[in-house]
Design an enzyme around this catalytic site. Structure first.
Site, PDB file in Angstrom:
ATOM      1  N   GLY A   8      20.939  16.627  11.230  1.00 12.65           N
ATOM      2  CA  GLY A   8      19.555  16.994  10.952  1.00 12.65           C
ATOM      3  C   GLY A   8      19.261  18.458  11.226  1.00 12.65           C
ATOM      4  N   SER A   9      18.005  18.733  11.501  1.00 12.63           N
ATOM      5  CA  SER A   9      17.530  20.115  11.599  1.00 12.63           C
ATOM      6  C   SER A   9      18.147  20.923  12.727  1.00 12.63           C
ATOM      7  CB  SER A   9      16.013  20.143  11.701  1.00 12.63           C
ATOM      8  OG  SER A   9      15.455  19.746  10.470  1.00 12.63           O
ATOM      9  N   VAL A  10      18.695  20.286  13.740  1.00 12.10           N
ATOM     10  CA  VAL A  10      19.404  21.035  14.790  1.00 12.10           C
ATOM     11  C   VAL A  10      20.518  21.863  14.158  1.00 12.10           C
ATOM     12  CG1 VAL A  10      20.886  20.787  16.827  1.00 12.10           C
ATOM     13  CG2 VAL A  10      18.836  19.391  16.604  1.00 12.10           C
ATOM     14  N   PHE A  11      21.086  21.343  13.070  1.00 13.42           N
ATOM     15  CA  PHE A  11      22.188  22.019  12.383  1.00 13.42           C
ATOM     16  C   PHE A  11      21.755  23.332  11.726  1.00 13.42           C
ATOM     17  CE2 PHE A  11      25.271  22.694   8.990  1.00 13.42           C
ATOM     18  CZ  PHE A  11      26.467  22.539   9.680  1.00 13.42           C
ATOM     19  N   LYS A  12      20.466  23.513  11.525  1.00  9.31           N
ATOM     20  CA  LYS A  12      19.989  24.749  10.903  1.00  9.31           C
ATOM     21  C   LYS A  12      20.379  25.986  11.714  1.00  9.31           C
ATOM     22  CE  LYS A  12      16.250  22.502   8.434  1.00  9.31           C
ATOM     23  NZ  LYS A  12      14.826  22.194   8.383  1.00  9.31           N
TER      24      LYS A  12
END
Length: 161
Positions: A8-12
């Site tokens: 999810g967005s942590v990967f951004k």
């Protein structure tokens, strides 16, 4: 640690690091988040259908702008993104002696061809850039990658007693 999920967005943070390090963007570049990103006739939506307007990379991380990260993913490419994901500890065991730890998945063009016998599609890179699609990570990998960010790039294993 025994199950893997889309990060999810942590990967951004990985995508942002890759984009900055490869020169695919600069801290000064201003993006226009219109709420949707178009690629080859396909629409890829962000969380806010109205869009977030003009935003730099720091704001894109803070506001979790999917359209900005779709664009960065397109610029970086899936294989470059995967190489950065590996440096953040995705797709690898943690190094902590844990029974049954899952490695997760860091997809590349070659991985998809070997795994599914199919070519990689450009839209798959966009969703990979926001930590979705074929990417799989354990909660432990997520924590360790964020720890490295908080420690200015230093990846430390927790002490075992």
């Amino acid at each position: 640690m025994q199950n893997a999920y889309p990060p999810g967005s942590v990967f951004k943070i990985v995508t942002a690091s890759a984009a900055l390090d490869t020169g695919s963007t600069t801290p000064q570049e201003i993006f226009e988040d219109k709420g949707v990103y178009m690629l080859n006739g396909w629409s890829f939506y962000g969380a806010d259908p109205q869009g977030l307007g003009k935003i730099d990379i720091v704001g894109a991380i803070a506001m979790s702008s999917d359209p900005v990260f779709y664009e960065l993913g397109r610029r970086i490419g899936i294989d470059n993104l995967a190489s950065y994901a590996l440096t953040f500890g995705y797709g690898e065991l943690s190094g902590i002696k844990l029974f049954g730890e899952e490695k997760g998945v860091v997809p590349t063009e070659a991985w998809k061809l070997a795994t599914y016998g199919e070519e990689w599609h450009p839209g798959e890179t966009l969703i990979a850039a926001i930590g979705q699609g074929y990417y799989l990570a354990t909660p432990l990998q997520q924590v360790l990658s964020l720890m490295a960010v908080a420690n200015n790039g230093l990846y430390r294993l927790p002490p075992l007693k």
